[in-house]
Design a protein around this motif. Structure first.
Motif, PDB file in Angstrom:
ATOM      1  N   LEU A 181      98.828  70.400  18.813  1.00  0.00           N
ATOM      2  CA  LEU A 181      98.954  71.761  19.345  1.00  0.00           C
ATOM      3  C   LEU A 181      99.008  71.755  20.867  1.00  0.00           C
ATOM      4  CD1 LEU A 181      96.517  73.905  17.167  1.00  0.00           C
ATOM      5  CD2 LEU A 181      98.917  74.436  17.619  1.00  0.00           C
ATOM      6  N   ALA A 182      98.111  71.028  21.482  1.00  0.00           N
ATOM      7  CA  ALA A 182      98.059  70.937  22.939  1.00  0.00           C
ATOM      8  C   ALA A 182      98.871  69.741  23.416  1.00  0.00           C
ATOM      9  CB  ALA A 182      96.617  70.803  23.416  1.00  0.00           C
ATOM     10  N   THR A 183      99.514  69.893  24.564  1.00  0.00           N
ATOM     11  CA  THR A 183     100.173  68.751  25.194  1.00  0.00           C
ATOM     12  C   THR A 183      99.250  68.071  26.198  1.00  0.00           C
ATOM     13  OG1 THR A 183     101.156  70.171  26.896  1.00  0.00           O
ATOM     14  CG2 THR A 183     102.470  69.734  24.910  1.00  0.00           C
ATOM     15  N   HIS A 184      98.302  68.842  26.770  1.00  0.00           N
ATOM     16  CA  HIS A 184      97.370  68.306  27.760  1.00  0.00           C
ATOM     17  C   HIS A 184      96.018  68.986  27.606  1.00  0.00           C
ATOM     18  CE1 HIS A 184     101.367  67.674  29.530  1.00  0.00           C
ATOM     19  NE2 HIS A 184     100.844  66.644  30.183  1.00  0.00           N
ATOM     20  N   ALA A 185      94.972  68.253  27.923  1.00  0.00           N
ATOM     21  CA  ALA A 185      93.625  68.809  28.040  1.00  0.00           C
ATOM     22  C   ALA A 185      93.152  68.578  29.470  1.00  0.00           C
ATOM     23  CB  ALA A 185      92.676  68.136  27.062  1.00  0.00           C
ATOM     24  N   ILE A 186      92.488  69.587  30.039  1.00  0.00           N
ATOM     25  CA  ILE A 186      92.009  69.488  31.419  1.00  0.00           C
ATOM     26  C   ILE A 186      90.593  70.055  31.502  1.00  0.00           C
ATOM     27  CG2 ILE A 186      94.319  69.692  32.418  1.00  0.00           C
ATOM     28  CD1 ILE A 186      93.518  72.665  33.078  1.00  0.00           C
ATOM     29  N   LYS A 187      89.951  69.855  32.626  1.00  0.00           N
ATOM     30  CA  LYS A 187      88.673  70.493  32.897  1.00  0.00           C
ATOM     31  C   LYS A 187      88.914  71.888  33.458  1.00  0.00           C
ATOM     32  CE  LYS A 187      86.393  66.112  34.020  1.00  0.00           C
ATOM     33  NZ  LYS A 187      85.718  65.324  35.086  1.00  0.00           N
ATOM     34  N   GLY A 188      88.160  72.852  32.965  1.00  0.00           N
ATOM     35  CA  GLY A 188      88.321  74.214  33.436  1.00  0.00           C
ATOM     36  C   GLY A 188      88.168  74.347  34.939  1.00  0.00           C
ATOM     37  N   ALA A 189      87.299  73.543  35.517  1.00  0.00           N
ATOM     38  CA  ALA A 189      87.041  73.615  36.957  1.00  0.00           C
ATOM     39  C   ALA A 189      88.246  73.184  37.790  1.00  0.00           C
ATOM     40  CB  ALA A 189      85.833  72.750  37.309  1.00  0.00           C
ATOM     41  N   ASP A 190      89.204  72.499  37.159  1.00  0.00           N
ATOM     42  CA  ASP A 190      90.378  72.001  37.891  1.00  0.00           C
ATOM     43  C   ASP A 190      91.538  72.984  37.926  1.00  0.00           C
ATOM     44  OD1 ASP A 190      89.042  69.670  38.378  1.00  0.00           O
ATOM     45  OD2 ASP A 190      90.056  68.502  36.821  1.00  0.00           O
ATOM     46  N   GLN A 191      91.396  74.124  37.296  1.00  0.00           N
ATOM     47  CA  GLN A 191      92.544  75.018  37.158  1.00  0.00           C
ATOM     48  C   GLN A 191      93.137  75.475  38.487  1.00  0.00           C
ATOM     49  OE1 GLN A 191      92.378  77.917  33.578  1.00  0.00           O
ATOM     50  NE2 GLN A 191      90.255  77.524  34.153  1.00  0.00           N
ATOM     51  N   GLU A 192      92.296  75.874  39.417  1.00  0.00           N
ATOM     52  CA  GLU A 192      92.816  76.376  40.688  1.00  0.00           C
ATOM     53  C   GLU A 192      93.588  75.293  41.435  1.00  0.00           C
ATOM     54  OE1 GLU A 192      92.980  79.483  41.682  1.00  0.00           O
ATOM     55  OE2 GLU A 192      92.057  79.971  39.752  1.00  0.00           O
ATOM     56  N   ASP A 193      93.079  74.064  41.394  1.00  0.00           N
ATOM     57  CA  ASP A 193      93.797  72.976  42.046  1.00  0.00           C
ATOM     58  C   ASP A 193      95.119  72.697  41.348  1.00  0.00           C
ATOM     59  OD1 ASP A 193      93.897  70.855  44.070  1.00  0.00           O
ATOM     60  OD2 ASP A 193      93.747  69.481  42.362  1.00  0.00           O
ATOM     61  N   ILE A 194      95.134  72.765  40.031  1.00  0.00           N
ATOM     62  CA  ILE A 194      96.372  72.559  39.271  1.00  0.00           C
ATOM     63  C   ILE A 194      97.393  73.631  39.635  1.00  0.00           C
ATOM     64  CG2 ILE A 194      97.370  72.681  36.950  1.00  0.00           C
ATOM     65  CD1 ILE A 194      94.806  71.269  35.953  1.00  0.00           C
ATOM     66  N   ILE A 195      96.966  74.883  39.665  1.00  0.00           N
ATOM     67  CA  ILE A 195      97.879  75.967  40.026  1.00  0.00           C
ATOM     68  C   ILE A 195      98.433  75.751  41.432  1.00  0.00           C
ATOM     69  CG2 ILE A 195      98.024  78.441  40.528  1.00  0.00           C
ATOM     70  CD1 ILE A 195      95.967  78.853  38.253  1.00  0.00           C
ATOM     71  N   ARG A 196      97.558  75.397  42.379  1.00  0.00           N
ATOM     72  CA  ARG A 196      98.007  75.184  43.757  1.00  0.00           C
ATOM     73  C   ARG A 196      99.036  74.058  43.822  1.00  0.00           C
ATOM     74  NH1 ARG A 196      97.072  71.532  47.316  1.00  0.00           N
ATOM     75  NH2 ARG A 196      95.399  70.562  46.093  1.00  0.00           N
TER      76      ARG A 196
END
Length: 347
Positions: A181-196
């Motif tokens: 179902l998912a292509t990637h799993a990440i840490k929630g705390a990393d979201q802002e850095d990922i978006i940037r």
């Protein structure tokens, strides 16, 4: 940017990305017709815009999206005006997302169910955090796993999609990654850095790979094996018989039978046939099939009764018609899949 979504859904150009934020946190970002149409217009614009390298979709608050606005569906149906056009436009958008030629990245941090699944899991990149909870719980409200469930769920490993369709059980990011179902799993705390980083560079693969984690599956291998054994059967009756044969000695089989017993017998039969059929169908054909089912469900009893029991009166005691799984014959299920003639979904 304004594509007609009002305050329900926001659109922004951030660097190389078109950023979409579902903005109904008080309603767990339940999907409305206005949101569907606005997102469709945004995709039209961004597909043609050479300055947009990717689309990034996220939810505001503690849910990505808990599904469609089913109270609006309930009220419309009870008033004799079921919102068929809402579903038609939603299904057209679901069918369009896999064809979108640019990366379509969904950042899923919280609940994702029903209509929220349709807006995210047909895209190229499905990115889940440890806070994500996925479910297709429609058989519990007398409905069926729509929004492309018939295309998505049959692809999952080990008959896991059939298990999710017939039970409506929730899973988290480890199981989502294991099943496909998912292509990637990440840490929630990393979201802002990922978006940037995504909006700065537009390099989806590099950014997501650098933040990816490999969580263990939440479900044990023995349960995965049991799911594959029971839910790979050729008929719904055979699935039930397989579970019954082990229920006395196996906790998973006993628990799963109890869950299925609470679901709409009609919905279970329709969902089983739908998922089996979708295995060999294109996305467009799946959406046409689901629209046929949808039209019949909106004209029936169990969907409204399921919403009444879960949302309106909240007694959690739906009175399904028929009430017993064995009372649903193949001839009762056939009409849900019959052609609609001039009312077929146009894609």
């Amino acid at each position: 940017m304004d594509f007609g979504g009002g305050e329900e859904i926001r659109f922004e150009r951030m660097g190389r990305a078109g950023l979409v934020t579902m903005a109904r946190p008080q309603a767990l970002n339940a999907i409305t017709h206005r949101m569907i149409n606005a997102l469709s217009r945004a995709l039209d614009a961004w597909e043609a815009d050479p300055a947009v390298d990717l689309v990034l979709l996220k939810g505001e608050g503690r849910a990505f999206s808990a599904g469609g606005d089913i109270m609006a569906v309930y009220e419309g149906g009870k008033a004799g005006k079921p919102p068929v056009e809402f579903f038609a436009d939603e299904y057209r958008l679901n069918a369009r997302i896999p064809r979108f030629p640019k990366p379509y990245v969904s950042l899923i941090d919280g609940i994702v169910m029903g209509g929220g699944v349709g807006l995210s899991f047909h895209g190229s990149h499905r990115v889940l955090t440890e806070n994500a909870q996925f479910a297709m719980p429609e058989v519990g409200i007398g409905f069926f796993p729509d929004v492309g469930g018939s295309h998505l769920l049959p692809k999952l490993r080990g008959s896991f999609g059939m298990y999710l369709a017939l039970t409506g059980e929730r899973i988290r990011y480890g199981d989502a990654l294991w099943s496909g179902l998912a292509t990637h799993a990440i840490k929630g705390a990393d979201q802002e850095d990922i978006i940037r980083r995504l909006t700065d560079s537009g390099d989806v693969e590099t950014v997501l790979q650098s933040h990816s984690v490999r969580p263990d599956a939440e479900t044990s291998q023995s349960v995965f094996d049991a799911i594959a054994r029971h839910f790979s059967k050729d008929t719904l009756a055979a699935v039930i018989a397989s579970l019954e044969a082990e229920a006395a000695s196996d906790e998973f089989a006993s628990k799963t039978l109890a869950i299925i017993a609470q679901r709409s017998p009609t919905s279970l039969n329709v969902a089983f046939r739908q998922i089996r059929a979708g295995h060999s169908m294109s996305m467009d054909d799946c959406m046409r099939m689901e629209f046929r089912i949808l039209v019949r469900m909106l004209g029936g009893h169990d969907f409204y009764e399921g919403i009444r029991a879960a949302i309106v009166d909240k007694d959690r005691r739906p009175k399904w018609r028929p009430a017993e799984l064995g009372s649903v014959a193949a001839a009762d299920v056939d009409p849900y899949f019959a052609p609609l003639g001039q009312r077929e979904l146009a894609l």
